[in-house]
Write an enzyme that holds these catalytic residues in place. Structure first.
Site, PDB file in Angstrom:
ATOM      1  N   SER A 167       6.780  -1.637  13.994  1.00 17.93           N
ATOM      2  CA  SER A 167       5.553  -1.853  13.229  1.00 17.93           C
ATOM      3  C   SER A 167       4.931  -3.157  13.680  1.00 17.93           C
ATOM      4  O   SER A 167       5.629  -4.057  14.164  1.00 17.93           O
ATOM      5  CB  SER A 167       5.876  -1.934  11.729  1.00 17.93           C
ATOM      6  OG  SER A 167       4.744  -2.348  10.980  1.00 17.93           O
TER       7      SER A 167
ATOM      8  N   TYR B 259       9.812  -6.413   4.437  1.00 19.16           N
ATOM      9  CA  TYR B 259       9.499  -5.478   5.517  1.00 19.16           C
ATOM     10  C   TYR B 259       9.318  -6.240   6.829  1.00 19.16           C
ATOM     11  O   TYR B 259       9.787  -5.793   7.882  1.00 19.16           O
ATOM     12  CB  TYR B 259       8.238  -4.695   5.163  1.00 19.16           C
ATOM     13  CG  TYR B 259       7.947  -3.524   6.075  1.00 19.16           C
ATOM     14  CD1 TYR B 259       8.916  -2.563   6.354  1.00 19.16           C
ATOM     15  CD2 TYR B 259       6.679  -3.358   6.640  1.00 19.16           C
ATOM     16  CE1 TYR B 259       8.643  -1.487   7.175  1.00 19.16           C
ATOM     17  CE2 TYR B 259       6.398  -2.273   7.454  1.00 19.16           C
ATOM     18  CZ  TYR B 259       7.374  -1.346   7.728  1.00 19.16           C
ATOM     19  OH  TYR B 259       7.100  -0.280   8.547  1.00 19.16           O
TER      20      TYR B 259
END
Length: 258
Positions: free
Chosen positions: A138, A151
């Protein structure tokens, strides 16, 4: 490449489902892997892919998956896509259990499937070809942003895992590929991250002109795997035009400045 069989984790929805569908359409033999048996049955019926129930946070599941792949013909590509985000809170206020779960799925899950399937990939490499280890990371693993600490930490760690792996496998015909998406509008990612709050999840994508789709990332994955075997895409970052960074997202119509 004459032998083309891929194992795709996180295949029950979103990017994983789309990747399985794209690869099958391109003539690959695909093993779709996920925790939810009912969704895998739907995937099998929709695409014709082989499917296996496996939770990448459970070592015995991963070991059984590797044994199945080895016994049923091997594989020359692993797409480690299982992952996800939980919560959207400050480092101070966020839930440490959410952090642990994100690390287990995104980082340790990738480590488990890589360790278990690397020997299988090695035995499947045909002369003149290369195996591929591809993980979906990501842009959260490249740029930190407020309320993304857990995250961010997991995806930064996953990205580092791939960089180390590339160094350790140097000299072998094995490619290590990092596909790092930005904002992708899928049916579950934000919904899960925000605890099932559909209104809040919908707001993430509201008025964003053309966020990425799961098909966009699946196409990128397929392209990376199908390049000539001597070509390695170390890292490809894919964002919608409306997203300059994780924390800078355009809402409303894109306009040409004259």
């Amino acid at each position: 490449m004459t032998f083309r069989r891929a194992v795709v984790t996180g295949a029950s929805s979103g990017i994983g489902w789309a990747t399985v569908a794209h690869l099958v359409d391109r003539g690959w033999n695909v093993v779709g892997v996920a925790r939810r048996a009912d969704r895998l049955d739907e995937l099998k019926n929709a695409t014709g892919a082989d499917v296996r129930v496996c939770d990448v946070t459970v070592q015995s599941d991963v070991d059984a998956l590797a044994a199945y792949v080895a016994e049923s013909g091997g594989a020359d590509a692993l797409v480690s896509n299982a992952g996800g985000a939980l919560g959207l809170a400050t480092v101070e206020e966020s839930d440490v259990d959410d952090w642990a779960r994100m690390f287990d799925v995104n980082v340790l899950g990738t480590k488990r499937v890589v360790s278990a399937l690397l020997p299988v990939l090695r035995t499947s490499i045909e002369p003149g070809n290369a195996a591929s280890l591809l993980a979906v990371t990501s842009i959260a693993g490249q740029v930190a942003y407020e309320k993304g600490g857990g995250y961010n930490a997991a995806k930064f760690a996953q990205r580092a895992l791939l960089q180390v792996l590339r160094l350790e496998l140097a000299g072998e015909p094995i490619r290590v590929i990092d596909v790092a998406p930005g904002l992708v509008h899928t049916e579950e990612f934000s919904l899960v991250r925000l605890g099932g709050d559909k209104a809040a999840a919908d707001a993430v994508y509201a008025d964003v002109p053309h966020p990425l789709t799961a098909d966009d990332i699946a196409e990128t994955i397929a392209h990376s795997l199908e390049l000539p075997s001597h070509v390695n895409i170390d890292q490809v970052t894919v964002k919608p035009v409306a997203q300059a960074a994780p924390h800078k997202l355009v809402r409303g119509e894109l306009k040409v400045t004259t």
